[in-house]
Scaffold this active site. Structure first.
Site, PDB file in Angstrom:
ATOM      1  N   ILE A  29      37.816  45.857  47.762  1.00 40.59           N
ATOM      2  CA  ILE A  29      37.948  47.276  48.060  1.00 40.59           C
ATOM      3  C   ILE A  29      36.588  47.896  48.358  1.00 40.59           C
ATOM      4  O   ILE A  29      36.456  48.749  49.243  1.00 40.59           O
ATOM      5  CB  ILE A  29      38.619  48.006  46.888  1.00 40.59           C
ATOM      6  CG1 ILE A  29      40.004  47.428  46.604  1.00 40.59           C
ATOM      7  CG2 ILE A  29      38.717  49.512  47.159  1.00 40.59           C
ATOM      8  CD1 ILE A  29      40.542  47.782  45.233  1.00 40.59           C
ATOM      9  N   PHE A  76      44.195  41.740  47.149  1.00 36.84           N
ATOM     10  CA  PHE A  76      42.903  42.419  47.105  1.00 36.84           C
ATOM     11  C   PHE A  76      42.536  42.776  45.670  1.00 36.84           C
ATOM     12  O   PHE A  76      43.392  42.814  44.773  1.00 36.84           O
ATOM     13  CB  PHE A  76      42.924  43.683  47.977  1.00 36.84           C
ATOM     14  CG  PHE A  76      43.888  44.734  47.506  1.00 36.84           C
ATOM     15  CD1 PHE A  76      43.477  45.756  46.658  1.00 36.84           C
ATOM     16  CD2 PHE A  76      45.219  44.716  47.918  1.00 36.84           C
ATOM     17  CE1 PHE A  76      44.366  46.727  46.224  1.00 36.84           C
ATOM     18  CE2 PHE A  76      46.115  45.690  47.493  1.00 36.84           C
ATOM     19  CZ  PHE A  76      45.688  46.693  46.643  1.00 36.84           C
ATOM     20  N   CYS A  77      41.246  43.028  45.453  1.00 42.95           N
ATOM     21  CA  CYS A  77      40.735  43.454  44.155  1.00 42.95           C
ATOM     22  C   CYS A  77      39.481  44.281  44.402  1.00 42.95           C
ATOM     23  O   CYS A  77      39.166  44.624  45.538  1.00 42.95           O
ATOM     24  CB  CYS A  77      40.459  42.265  43.246  1.00 42.95           C
ATOM     25  SG  CYS A  77      39.245  41.107  43.918  1.00 42.95           S
ATOM     26  N   THR A  78      38.733  44.606  43.356  1.00 42.43           N
ATOM     27  CA  THR A  78      37.603  45.524  43.496  1.00 42.43           C
ATOM     28  C   THR A  78      36.515  44.976  44.410  1.00 42.43           C
ATOM     29  O   THR A  78      36.126  45.607  45.389  1.00 42.43           O
ATOM     30  CB  THR A  78      36.998  45.861  42.120  1.00 42.43           C
ATOM     31  OG1 THR A  78      38.028  46.358  41.268  1.00 42.43           O
ATOM     32  CG2 THR A  78      35.896  46.903  42.258  1.00 42.43           C
TER      33      THR A  78
END
Length: 243
Positions: A204, A175-177
């Site tokens: 996110i 996952f990332c922003t």
């Protein structure tokens, strides 16, 4: 007045990306929009802010371009303008990994909707990896996630070589922003023999926007690269705790 903030990206072939710079810049400035848009041969990546009506008009104009017709965005809000000026920059990559031949349009991992994310990362044996930089991870992350300890996304391939060798068959959740770094990261892993690779669709931000706080496995604040610094559940402004 509350301002709207839109984060968006799309990996798409843009051979004429240079020709898009001036029209996009002029349109945003005319509407009082500020922020940054990156253009590269591989697509578009941006975060911009402005009055709600003007933002609606600008995003509609961007989507009116056939190549961006299905452009997705995450919308949050700010009480004051989080950007100082409007910039449209021409780049080699819209997110810099620095590895040639990585094409998320054809190589990205399996997308996982936010509503299914908790179940995935709670499975025994799943390796959960935060693809962001160490200072972002320090502000907040998902419970049990691995911090690669990077200071820039370009260091991620070295982390894979160092920490994931021999784990090609393990189930991985990344996952990332906003999703863009995971598109590249999962593509990189697949190019190196990892097949059971999954990533959070919309990142996110989409998770915090759609998953109720009572059901959330997120801990802390999601660092964002503007003057708000951090967002919490419901994409409410929630600056990270001092480090």
């Amino acid at each position: 007045m509350t301002l709207s903030v839109s984060a968006f990206y799309k990996f798409v072939e843009l051979p004429d990306f240079r020709a898009l710079r001036d029209p996009l810049l002029a349109m945003c400035r005319d509407k009082g929009i500020r922020g940054t848009i990156l253009l590269a041969p591989e697509g578009i990546n941006g975060t911009i802010a402005g009055a709600p009506q003007e933002m609606t008009e600008v995003m509609a104009s961007i989507r009116a371009m056939p190549v961006f017709a299905d452009l997705e965005s995450k919308t949050s809000h700010a009480k004051t303008m989080p950007f100082r000026r409007m910039k449209v920059r021409l780049k080699k990559e819209i997110v810099t990994l620095g590895v040639a031949g990585i094409d998320p349009r054809h190589m990205a991992g399996h997308y996982v909707e936010p509503c299914d994310w908790n179940r995935l990362i709670s499975e025994p044996g799943v390796l959960v990896i935060d693809t962001r930089n160490a200072f972002e991870v320090a502000a907040g992350t998902f419970r049990g996630a691995i911090d690669p300890g990077t200071t820039s996304f370009g260091e991620f391939p070295a982390f894979v070589t160092r920490a994931l060798a021999g784990r090609e068959q393990q189930k991985i959740a990344m996952f990332c922003t906003g999703g863009i770094r995971c598109e590249k990261a999962t593509s990189f892993l697949r190019a190196h023999g990892f097949e059971n690779v999954h990533h959070l669709r919309g990142g996110i931000l989409k998770y915090l926007e759609t998953v109720p706080e009572a059901e959330s496995l997120w801990q802390g604040s999601c660092f964002v690269f503007d003057e708000r610094e951090g967002l919490g559940h419901g994409l409410a402004v929630e600056p990270p705790a001092p480090r």
